[in-house]
Design an enzyme around this catalytic site. Structure first.
Site, short mmCIF file in Angstrom:
data_model
loop_
_atom_site.label_atom_id
_atom_site.label_comp_id
_atom_site.label_asym_id
_atom_site.label_seq_id
_atom_site.Cartn_x
_atom_site.Cartn_y
_atom_site.Cartn_z
N ARG A 42 1.20 1.46 5.41
CA ARG A 42 0.81 0.20 4.85
C ARG A 42 2.16 -0.23 4.23
O ARG A 42 2.24 -1.38 4.11
CB ARG A 42 -0.19 0.72 3.81
CG ARG A 42 -1.52 0.97 4.43
CD ARG A 42 -2.60 1.14 3.37
NE ARG A 42 -3.81 1.30 4.18
CZ ARG A 42 -5.07 1.31 3.50
NH1 ARG A 42 -5.13 1.33 2.56
NH2 ARG A 42 -6.18 1.82 4.62
N ASP A 154 -13.10 -6.07 -7.01
CA ASP A 154 -12.50 -4.92 -6.45
C ASP A 154 -10.84 -5.30 -6.93
O ASP A 154 -10.54 -6.33 -7.35
CB ASP A 154 -12.20 -5.16 -4.94
CG ASP A 154 -11.89 -3.90 -4.06
OD1 ASP A 154 -12.89 -2.98 -3.79
OD2 ASP A 154 -10.80 -3.86 -3.91
#
Length: 296
Positions: A42, A154
């Site tokens: 990532r 979130d």
């Protein structure tokens, strides 16, 4: 050259610890050695996006107090983005239907006198809150006077951007019942894109916002009656999980519900005044806040 250097520049144990310490401190998320490959993959994308020659250069840049201030939210976002699905753990949605019809509809209080309020805490790219919205709209078809509100939060900015767009590849909605797909999904006019979008009546039922479960204030004007925080707390340390559960216990009313993932449990949550004892388990991964004076 540059490409070869990128391929040879593996994430070192030291840089893994640096990233893990930062993410743990800021977001509470644990990144043990088992997450080494995930972190490397990532952060490699962020390295490319920034045009830096190596992962170490990227991490040095991102964790620099001044130079990396603008990049650090992207680092957190890259690490914390998680995949979810429509109708994930479907037993929960069956339970909520039965709960609304069997308990709430009979009393004509929450959902009638005032809206039933649901918080999807850790909503990722929106599949969970949109599933909730469709389920509640289906109940409203039976009870037109039924009212509800869904708050979805979130920490990941990129996930929230997808959620707000409400656009998904067609294969992502394959788990949805066919009648709901026909009722609540819009197909792209360009069929070659194979995309669907949630219908306006579903989108308008969900309010999205950024929220850090570890550091943000839980004091909201309209406290929820039901909280879904599913497959989220597995990423936190035990003390941080206890703190999060304690905060949910403070804002939920007596009889309010907390739903967690099937791989999660509140057993052992004893911090902040014994948050685990504020709830009684009524089904797998479903907890009710104890009503004072009532027998569990």
């Amino acid at each position: 050259m540059a490409t070869e250097r990128l391929q040879q520049d593996a994430l070192s144990a030291r840089d893994h610890r640096r990233v893990a310490d930062y993410v743990g401190r800021v977001a509470g998320i644990q990144l043990p050695e088992s997450k080494h490959a995930l972190i490397e993959g990532r952060l490699r994308k962020r390295q490319h996006a920034r045009g830096l020659r190596s992962l170490r250069d990227y991490i040095d840049f991102a964790l620099d107090e001044q130079a990396g201030a603008e990049e650090r939210p992207h680092l957190i976002d890259a690490i914390t983005t998680n995949k979810t699905d429509f109708y994930r753990e479907p037993a929960h949605f069956r339970f909520l239907r039965e709960h609304v019809l069997g308990e709430i509809a009979v009393r004509h209080e929450r959902g009638w006198r005032v809206p039933l309020r649901i918080w999807s805490a850790g909503c990722a790219s929106g599949e969970e809150p949109y599933t909730l919205a469709m389920e509640m709209l289906e109940l409203r078809r039976m009870h037109p006077e039924f009212r509800f509100e869904i708050r979805a939060t979130d920490i990941s900015a990129s996930s929230l951007a997808i959620a707000r767009s409400a656009i998904y590849p067609h294969q992502r909605v394959a788990s949805m019942p066919l009648p709901l797909r026909r009722r609540y999904l819009l197909r792209s006019r360009d069929r070659s894109l194979d995309l669907v979008r949630m219908a306006p009546e579903v989108r308008e039922r969900v309010r999205f916002a950024s929220f850090n479960l570890l550091t943000d204030a839980y004091d909201v004007p309209d406290s929820p009656d039901i909280v879904l925080c599913r497959n989220v707390m597995i990423y936190f340390s035990h003390p941080d999980r206890d703190r999060i559960v304690a905060r949910f216990a403070r804002i939920l009313p007596p009889g309010g519900l907390l739903l967690v993932g099937h791989s999660e449990s509140l057993s052992g949550s004893e911090s902040s005044g014994g948050s685990g004892t504020a709830f009684v388990q009524i089904q797998p991964a479903i907890y009710r806040k104890i009503v004072p004076g009532a027998h569990p």
